[in-house]
Motif scaffolding. Structure first.
Motif, PDB file in Angstrom:
ATOM      1  N   LEU A   1     -13.405   8.025   4.682  1.00 43.05           N
ATOM      2  CA  LEU A   1     -11.991   7.727   4.962  1.00 43.05           C
ATOM      3  C   LEU A   1     -11.800   6.280   5.396  1.00 43.05           C
ATOM      4  CD1 LEU A   1     -10.965  11.046   6.760  1.00 43.05           C
ATOM      5  CD2 LEU A   1     -10.462  10.373   4.405  1.00 43.05           C
ATOM      6  N   ARG A   2     -12.808   5.715   6.095  1.00 46.98           N
ATOM      7  CA  ARG A   2     -12.701   4.306   6.506  1.00 46.98           C
ATOM      8  C   ARG A   2     -12.774   3.383   5.298  1.00 46.98           C
ATOM      9  NH1 ARG A   2     -16.562   5.741  11.381  1.00 46.98           N
ATOM     10  NH2 ARG A   2     -14.973   6.228  12.964  1.00 46.98           N
ATOM     11  N   GLU A   3     -13.493   3.823   4.256  1.00 43.19           N
ATOM     12  CA  GLU A   3     -13.504   3.028   3.017  1.00 43.19           C
ATOM     13  C   GLU A   3     -12.151   3.106   2.316  1.00 43.19           C
ATOM     14  OE1 GLU A   3     -18.238   3.587   1.816  1.00 43.19           O
ATOM     15  OE2 GLU A   3     -16.704   4.719   0.754  1.00 43.19           O
ATOM     16  N   ILE A   4     -11.508   4.258   2.445  1.00 40.60           N
ATOM     17  CA  ILE A   4     -10.217   4.465   1.781  1.00 40.60           C
ATOM     18  C   ILE A   4      -9.109   3.699   2.491  1.00 40.60           C
ATOM     19  CG2 ILE A   4      -8.429   6.229   1.345  1.00 40.60           C
ATOM     20  CD1 ILE A   4     -10.784   8.197   0.786  1.00 40.60           C
ATOM     21  N   ASN A   5      -9.121   3.734   3.835  1.00 41.89           N
ATOM     22  CA  ASN A   5      -8.073   3.053   4.600  1.00 41.89           C
ATOM     23  C   ASN A   5      -8.638   2.505   5.903  1.00 41.89           C
ATOM     24  OD1 ASN A   5      -5.778   2.132   5.844  1.00 41.89           O
ATOM     25  ND2 ASN A   5      -4.520   3.925   5.321  1.00 41.89           N
ATOM     26  N   SER A   6      -8.840   1.194   5.944  1.00 42.09           N
ATOM     27  CA  SER A   6      -9.450   0.570   7.136  1.00 42.09           C
ATOM     28  C   SER A   6      -8.404   0.245   8.199  1.00 42.09           C
ATOM     29  CB  SER A   6     -10.204  -0.704   6.733  1.00 42.09           C
ATOM     30  OG  SER A   6      -9.304  -1.601   6.124  1.00 42.09           O
ATOM     31  N   ASN A   7      -7.136   0.506   7.919  1.00 40.75           N
ATOM     32  CA  ASN A   7      -6.089   0.167   8.895  1.00 40.75           C
ATOM     33  C   ASN A   7      -5.774   1.294   9.861  1.00 40.75           C
ATOM     34  OD1 ASN A   7      -5.763  -2.313   7.662  1.00 40.75           O
ATOM     35  ND2 ASN A   7      -4.212  -1.528   6.245  1.00 40.75           N
ATOM     36  N   ILE A   8      -6.395   2.457   9.654  1.00 40.56           N
ATOM     37  CA  ILE A   8      -6.093   3.581  10.537  1.00 40.56           C
ATOM     38  C   ILE A   8      -7.328   3.891  11.380  1.00 40.56           C
ATOM     39  CG2 ILE A   8      -4.409   4.558   8.934  1.00 40.56           C
ATOM     40  CD1 ILE A   8      -6.571   6.595   8.121  1.00 40.56           C
ATOM     41  N   THR A   9      -7.143   4.691  12.429  1.00 34.50           N
ATOM     42  CA  THR A   9      -8.262   5.052  13.304  1.00 34.50           C
ATOM     43  C   THR A   9      -8.756   6.443  12.951  1.00 34.50           C
ATOM     44  OG1 THR A   9      -7.248   3.741  15.047  1.00 34.50           O
ATOM     45  CG2 THR A   9      -8.952   5.304  15.724  1.00 34.50           C
ATOM     46  N   ILE A  10     -10.068   6.543  12.723  1.00 35.65           N
ATOM     47  CA  ILE A  10     -10.674   7.843  12.446  1.00 35.65           C
ATOM     48  C   ILE A  10     -11.579   8.183  13.623  1.00 35.65           C
ATOM     49  CG2 ILE A  10     -12.056   9.203  10.822  1.00 35.65           C
ATOM     50  CD1 ILE A  10      -9.771   7.996   9.359  1.00 35.65           C
ATOM     51  N   ASP A  11     -11.404   9.368  14.166  1.00 41.06           N
ATOM     52  CA  ASP A  11     -12.175   9.786  15.338  1.00 41.06           C
ATOM     53  C   ASP A  11     -12.970  11.043  14.979  1.00 41.06           C
ATOM     54  OD1 ASP A  11     -13.078  10.193  17.940  1.00 41.06           O
ATOM     55  OD2 ASP A  11     -11.261  11.274  18.530  1.00 41.06           O
TER      56      ASP A  11
ATOM     57  N   ARG B   1       0.830  -1.209   0.000  1.00 44.00           N
ATOM     58  CA  ARG B   1       0.000   0.000   0.000  1.00 44.00           C
ATOM     59  C   ARG B   1       0.866   1.262   0.000  1.00 44.00           C
ATOM     60  NH1 ARG B   1      -5.164   2.027   2.463  1.00 44.00           N
ATOM     61  NH2 ARG B   1      -5.869  -0.098   2.695  1.00 44.00           N
ATOM     62  N   TYR B   2       1.904   1.256   0.826  1.00 42.50           N
ATOM     63  CA  TYR B   2       2.699   2.479   0.992  1.00 42.50           C
ATOM     64  C   TYR B   2       4.023   2.440   0.233  1.00 42.50           C
ATOM     65  CZ  TYR B   2      -0.675   2.887   4.788  1.00 42.50           C
ATOM     66  OH  TYR B   2      -1.833   2.943   5.514  1.00 42.50           O
ATOM     67  N   SER B   3       4.198   1.448  -0.658  1.00 43.21           N
ATOM     68  CA  SER B   3       5.531   1.223  -1.240  1.00 43.21           C
ATOM     69  C   SER B   3       6.084   2.448  -1.985  1.00 43.21           C
ATOM     70  CB  SER B   3       5.508   0.007  -2.174  1.00 43.21           C
ATOM     71  OG  SER B   3       4.606   0.250  -3.244  1.00 43.21           O
ATOM     72  N   ARG B   4       5.221   3.165  -2.725  1.00 45.37           N
ATOM     73  CA  ARG B   4       5.737   4.306  -3.489  1.00 45.37           C
ATOM     74  C   ARG B   4       6.176   5.441  -2.569  1.00 45.37           C
ATOM     75  NH1 ARG B   4       4.564   0.478  -5.981  1.00 45.37           N
ATOM     76  NH2 ARG B   4       4.033   0.352  -8.197  1.00 45.37           N
TER      77      ARG B   4
ATOM     78  N   SER C   1      -7.441  15.603   4.798  1.00 44.92           N
ATOM     79  CA  SER C   1      -7.619  14.356   5.543  1.00 44.92           C
ATOM     80  C   SER C   1      -7.599  13.155   4.607  1.00 44.92           C
ATOM     81  CB  SER C   1      -8.878  14.392   6.414  1.00 44.92           C
ATOM     82  OG  SER C   1     -10.019  14.601   5.644  1.00 44.92           O
ATOM     83  N   GLU C   2      -8.072  13.331   3.374  1.00 43.45           N
ATOM     84  CA  GLU C   2      -7.985  12.209   2.428  1.00 43.45           C
ATOM     85  C   GLU C   2      -6.523  11.844   2.160  1.00 43.45           C
ATOM     86  OE1 GLU C   2     -10.085  12.481  -1.333  1.00 43.45           O
ATOM     87  OE2 GLU C   2      -8.880  10.829  -2.144  1.00 43.45           O
ATOM     88  N   MET C   3      -5.685  12.873   1.926  1.00 38.37           N
ATOM     89  CA  MET C   3      -4.265  12.579   1.668  1.00 38.37           C
ATOM     90  C   MET C   3      -3.597  11.949   2.887  1.00 38.37           C
ATOM     91  SD  MET C   3      -2.781  15.665  -0.708  1.00 38.37           S
ATOM     92  CE  MET C   3      -3.968  16.937  -0.372  1.00 38.37           C
ATOM     93  N   LEU C   4      -3.965  12.436   4.085  1.00 32.91           N
ATOM     94  CA  LEU C   4      -3.354  11.895   5.304  1.00 32.91           C
ATOM     95  C   LEU C   4      -3.781  10.445   5.524  1.00 32.91           C
ATOM     96  CD1 LEU C   4      -3.805  15.039   7.573  1.00 32.91           C
ATOM     97  CD2 LEU C   4      -1.644  14.172   6.637  1.00 32.91           C
ATOM     98  N   ALA C   5      -5.061  10.146   5.250  1.00 31.36           N
ATOM     99  CA  ALA C   5      -5.546   8.765   5.405  1.00 31.36           C
ATOM    100  C   ALA C   5      -4.852   7.849   4.402  1.00 31.36           C
ATOM    101  CB  ALA C   5      -7.061   8.719   5.205  1.00 31.36           C
TER     102      ALA C   5
END
Ligand SMILES: [Zn+2]
Length: 343
Positions: free
Chosen positions: A93-103, A8-11, A44-48
């Protein structure tokens, strides 16, 4: 980290200044985004997507049709369902990245709650487009020693600035007298999508530099853009700290956080109204304001006051910046409308 995370983060990891170590810092980072309108959506989209591990999103507003043109996290369904922006943003954002916590936090940011919202955060992103709240963010940033990244846009113009307490000039160093007199707002002069994306991109680049501790790469000045005439400028803040007499960073006088300068909003009992009083006396040019607001609203004015009707609400504004909003007892709704109309 799981292998799918490496994929996911390789680039981003391959980008030298970030690398695997930087990615780990992103994963452990806690970032507070204040306001998820246009700038907050994009940042927030870029950060997620970048894998920032904990994102707290604070916003008091609901998604509206007029937001969809530039507030990139939202879709028509959010408007139809009447969702608060913080909730709609968290869903996306949870659809974009389910591995992070959104509060998500649906709230007005005030002197009474900003301490709790900002404690334990590594950084604050300004998505407010509102100077009163920016000065409040500046105060809490210095009190807690948490960096923040200013972002603003209007029309086709934008500005970005990174504030690292104790290292770069703070907002008060740049504006010792407090918020500038400003009557133009997105409501009166509009705003285009590209400036939002540009400002948010620069903000997020600055966030990344702070999170990986690339101190030498952080822009210590003000970056300003005018997209319609293709002008890009950088204003150095190098000698702003020379005199070292800033009310906020040197004298530790936090007038928005502990003083009287933050705009107050009071319910007027039995009148179905809210009164908004700026902590700093403003001088609204009622005639000019009436001219700009006329494009979108029904407006009347005389030498003493201006009346504007927006949907079911009637707003009466006085030259000193005070306003009475009739037709609601919802303080957050009243603040939102006030900001939309008068900046
Ligand atoms: Zn300062």
């Amino acid at each position: 980290m799981f292998s799918k995370d490496n994929d996911r983060y390789s680039r981003q990891i391959r980008f030298g200044p970030i690398g695997a170590g930087g990615q780990q810092r992103f994963d452990q980072a806690r970032v507070l985004v204040i306001g998820v309108g246009a700038l907050g959506s994009a940042s927030s989209e870029m950060l997620a997507r970048a894998g920032v591990g904990f994102l707290r999103l604070v916003d008091r507003d609901f998604v509206d049709w007029s937001n969809l043109q530039r507030q990139s996290l939202y879709c028509e369904r959010d408007v139809k369902e009447g969702l608060p922006k913080a909730i709609a943003a968290a869903n996306r954002l949870r659809e974009i990245n389910s591995n992070i916590t959104i509060d998500p936090v649906v709230a007005d940011v005030l002197p009474t709650n900003i301490g709790e919202l900002a404690q334990d955060m590594d950084l604050i992103v300004d998505g407010t487009d509102h100077f009163d709240i920016r000065f409040l963010i500046n105060d809490i940033s210095i009190v807690l020693g948490v960096p923040w990244v200013f972002g603003g846009c209007l029309g086709a113009e934008g500005q970005v600035m990174t504030i690292v307490p104790g290292e770069t000039p703070c907002l008060r160093c740049w504006m010792p007298d407090g918020p500038p007199m400003q009557t133009d707002t997105c409501d009166s002069v509009g705003v285009i999508g590209p400036i939002v994306q540009l400002v948010a991109s620069l903000q997020v680049a600055e966030v990344m530099k702070v999170l990986v501790d690339a101190r030498e790469a952080i822009c210590g000045g003000l970056q300003a853009f005018s997209l319609w005439d293709s002008r890009f400028r950088q204003i150095s803040g190098a000698n702003l700290r020379d005199g070292k007499n800033c009310l906020a960073c040197d004298q530790k006088s936090f007038e928005w956080l502990y003083g009287e300068k933050f705009t107050s909003a009071t319910k007027l009992c039995g009148r179905n109204s809210v009164q908004i009083s700026p902590g700093i006396a403003r001088q609204l040019d009622l005639g000019r304001l009436a001219d700009t607001l006329k494009a979108a609203h029904s407006v009347t004015h005389n030498a003493y006051l201006l009346r504007v009707t927006v949907d079911t609400l009637r707003v009466t504004a006085f030259a000193d910046g005070r306003a009475i909003i009739e037709g609601t007892e919802d303080v957050a709704q009243a603040r939102t409308l006030y900001t939309r109309l008068f900046g």
